[in-house]
Design a protein around this motif. Structure first.
Motif, short mmCIF file in Angstrom:
data_model
loop_
_atom_site.label_atom_id
_atom_site.label_comp_id
_atom_site.label_asym_id
_atom_site.label_seq_id
_atom_site.Cartn_x
_atom_site.Cartn_y
_atom_site.Cartn_z
N ARG A 109 83.79 -4.01 -33.33
CA ARG A 109 84.95 -3.32 -33.16
C ARG A 109 84.61 -1.86 -32.93
O ARG A 109 83.45 -1.39 -32.97
CB ARG A 109 85.76 -3.43 -34.25
N HIS A 110 85.78 -1.04 -32.44
CA HIS A 110 85.63 0.22 -32.23
C HIS A 110 85.80 0.93 -33.45
O HIS A 110 86.40 0.21 -34.46
CB HIS A 110 86.63 0.82 -31.04
N PRO A 111 85.03 2.18 -33.78
CA PRO A 111 84.31 2.86 -33.01
C PRO A 111 83.00 2.25 -32.77
O PRO A 111 82.22 1.99 -33.74
CB PRO A 111 84.10 4.16 -33.61
N ARG A 112 82.38 2.29 -31.83
CA ARG A 112 81.05 1.75 -31.14
C ARG A 112 80.62 2.64 -29.93
O ARG A 112 81.18 3.06 -29.31
CB ARG A 112 81.09 0.08 -31.18
N SER A 113 79.20 2.49 -30.15
CA SER A 113 78.52 3.50 -29.09
C SER A 113 77.21 2.68 -28.63
O SER A 113 76.62 2.14 -29.57
CB SER A 113 78.36 4.75 -29.62
N PHE A 114 76.86 2.90 -27.62
CA PHE A 114 75.44 2.65 -27.11
C PHE A 114 74.66 3.34 -26.32
O PHE A 114 75.24 4.26 -25.60
CB PHE A 114 75.60 1.25 -26.26
N VAL A 115 73.60 3.47 -26.84
CA VAL A 115 72.45 4.32 -26.03
C VAL A 115 71.30 3.73 -25.76
O VAL A 115 70.61 3.10 -26.59
CB VAL A 115 72.21 5.69 -26.78
N ALA A 116 70.83 3.80 -24.24
CA ALA A 116 69.75 3.29 -23.82
C ALA A 116 68.34 4.22 -24.23
O ALA A 116 68.32 5.32 -23.83
CB ALA A 116 69.64 3.05 -22.32
N LEU A 117 67.29 3.79 -24.90
CA LEU A 117 66.06 4.39 -25.11
C LEU A 117 65.04 4.16 -23.92
O LEU A 117 64.22 3.32 -24.08
CB LEU A 117 65.43 4.31 -26.53
N GLU A 118 65.46 4.92 -22.84
CA GLU A 118 64.67 4.81 -21.56
C GLU A 118 63.17 5.03 -21.98
O GLU A 118 62.90 6.08 -22.76
CB GLU A 118 64.98 5.62 -20.63
N GLU A 119 62.19 3.95 -21.53
CA GLU A 119 60.70 4.33 -21.61
C GLU A 119 60.30 4.09 -23.06
O GLU A 119 59.14 4.21 -23.14
CB GLU A 119 60.41 5.72 -20.82
N ALA A 120 61.21 3.75 -23.76
CA ALA A 120 60.57 3.51 -25.23
C ALA A 120 59.95 2.05 -25.23
O ALA A 120 60.47 1.09 -24.79
CB ALA A 120 61.59 3.70 -26.35
N ASP A 121 59.03 1.72 -26.27
CA ASP A 121 58.61 0.38 -26.41
C ASP A 121 59.47 -0.07 -27.78
O ASP A 121 59.97 1.00 -28.45
CB ASP A 121 57.17 0.46 -26.61
N HIS A 122 59.17 -1.27 -28.21
CA HIS A 122 60.05 -1.80 -29.27
C HIS A 122 59.60 -1.27 -30.59
O HIS A 122 60.54 -1.01 -31.36
CB HIS A 122 59.67 -3.17 -29.31
N LEU A 123 58.34 -0.91 -30.83
CA LEU A 123 57.90 -0.11 -32.00
C LEU A 123 58.01 1.47 -32.04
O LEU A 123 57.83 2.04 -33.11
CB LEU A 123 56.50 -0.44 -32.45
N LEU A 124 58.44 2.10 -31.15
CA LEU A 124 58.86 3.31 -30.91
C LEU A 124 57.51 4.18 -31.23
O LEU A 124 57.54 5.19 -32.08
CB LEU A 124 59.81 3.93 -31.93
N THR A 125 56.41 3.35 -30.39
CA THR A 125 55.06 3.99 -30.87
C THR A 125 54.67 5.41 -29.72
O THR A 125 53.82 6.20 -30.19
CB THR A 125 53.92 3.23 -30.86
N ALA A 126 55.45 5.18 -28.64
CA ALA A 126 55.11 6.40 -27.53
C ALA A 126 55.69 7.85 -28.08
O ALA A 126 56.56 7.93 -28.87
CB ALA A 126 55.94 6.15 -26.32
N ARG A 127 54.90 8.62 -27.84
CA ARG A 127 55.27 10.20 -28.23
C ARG A 127 56.36 10.61 -28.10
O ARG A 127 57.01 10.62 -26.95
CB ARG A 127 54.19 11.04 -27.32
N GLY A 128 57.02 10.99 -29.23
CA GLY A 128 58.41 11.67 -29.01
C GLY A 128 59.63 10.46 -29.12
O GLY A 128 60.84 10.86 -29.28
N GLN A 129 59.38 9.23 -29.06
CA GLN A 129 60.57 8.27 -29.05
C GLN A 129 61.41 8.38 -30.07
O GLN A 129 62.42 8.05 -30.06
CB GLN A 129 60.03 6.86 -28.34
N ALA A 130 60.59 7.99 -31.29
CA ALA A 130 61.18 7.80 -32.68
C ALA A 130 61.92 9.08 -32.98
O ALA A 130 63.18 9.05 -33.43
CB ALA A 130 60.07 7.66 -33.61
N GLN A 131 61.40 10.21 -32.62
CA GLN A 131 62.13 11.45 -32.95
C GLN A 131 63.46 11.70 -31.89
O GLN A 131 64.42 12.08 -32.52
CB GLN A 131 61.09 12.72 -32.47
N ARG A 132 63.16 11.23 -30.65
CA ARG A 132 64.49 11.17 -29.64
C ARG A 132 65.73 10.42 -30.46
O ARG A 132 66.85 10.68 -30.26
CB ARG A 132 64.04 10.70 -28.53
N ALA A 133 65.31 8.99 -30.81
CA ALA A 133 66.04 8.42 -31.49
C ALA A 133 66.76 8.81 -32.63
O ALA A 133 67.93 8.64 -32.82
CB ALA A 133 65.49 6.85 -32.06
N ALA A 134 66.00 9.54 -33.51
CA ALA A 134 66.59 10.34 -34.65
C ALA A 134 67.36 11.39 -34.14
O ALA A 134 68.47 11.57 -34.81
CB ALA A 134 65.51 10.70 -35.49
#
Length: 252
Positions: free
Chosen positions: A214-239
């Motif tokens: 239900r609302h409120p709901r939001s979606f954000v695509a984590l472009e270029e991220a792998d599932h485990l968020l191991t790529a540099r800066g991806q986990a921090q970006r999600a945070a």
């Protein structure tokens, strides 16, 4: 400095956790629930939690049954136990005077926070990262051994650099999760984050979770991220994204 804590699982053994205390102004407190066999020190859990703490949101992250520094046998766990222990972790934080307002779940942990939300007193907002809509199909490696587990009762499974024993009770439990119903009944703001190139949990799962909520709901695509968020800066970006989105809810 991170603070080590231990608390009892709903099935008895002690679980090991770490609280990343907020830096500067305390904006609130949260809980991070890790993926299927990953643990509190996995890149997603540790890096997202530490970044949220830098931005003023203290986070508890802990190892589930038989993972990392926690006691017990992973094979004696289940999705139901993971959900119950998630609620117990929320209770622990409330008893400490640092009540959880934000729950963040990665992968299978995302499914767990969605299922635990109704029983997690005081939580005001949820965020999932790479979560499956159906926790009984968490990843291809798991799916490949399910039939053998059901026929033989249990099966050794090499995953994440270690051998775990997958048991019939575990498989049968997660098949009864009915997560769609729980998502449709959510009465909390939800942020869904997922990578379009996630090769472990397809992004279609994010779309289904979003549609069920239900609302409120939001979606954000984590472009270029792998599932485990191991790529540099991806986990921090999600945070960063979670921190900005959650601000209006945890400060309410």
């Amino acid at each position: 400095m991170p603070e080590k804590v231990r608390f009892q699982s709903t099935v008895g053994p002690e679980l090991a956790g770490v609280i990343d205390h907020p830096e500067g102004e305390i904006r609130g407190w949260g809980l991070f629930v890790h993926g299927f066999t990953l643990g509190k020190d996995s890149p997603a859990a540790s890096r997202v939690s530490k970044q949220l703490a830098r931005e003023g949101i203290g986070m508890l992250r802990y190892d589930n049954l038989g993972i990392g520094d926690s006691d017990g046998d992973w094979g004696d766990g289940s999705f139901t136990i993971k959900v119950q222990d998630t609620i117990r972790a929320v209770t622990l934080m409330a008893e400490r005077g640092t009540p959880v307002e934000l729950m963040v779940g990665h992968s299978w942990g995302g499914a767990a926070v969605l299922a635990a939300a109704a029983g997690a007193t005081g939580v005001r907002a949820l965020a999932t990262i790479g979560a499956p809509i159906d926790p009984s199909h968490v990843e291809r490696q798991y799916d490949a051994v399910v039939d053998r587990v059901l026929s033989e009762g249990e099966h050794e499974w090499f995953v994440g650099g270690r051998t775990l024993v997958l048991k019939r009770a575990f498989v049968e439990d997660v098949q009864q999760a009915h997560l769609r119903e729980r998502i449709s009944e959510l009465n909390l703001p939800l942020l869904v984050l997922h990578s379009p190139t996630d090769s472990t949990v397809d992004i279609d799962n994010a779309g289904e979770i979003f549609r069920e909520a239900r609302h409120p709901r939001s979606f954000v695509a984590l472009e270029e991220a792998d599932h485990l968020l191991t790529a540099r800066g991806q986990a921090q970006r999600a945070a960063h994204i979670i921190s900005a989105w959650a601000d209006q809810y945890i400060r309410a």
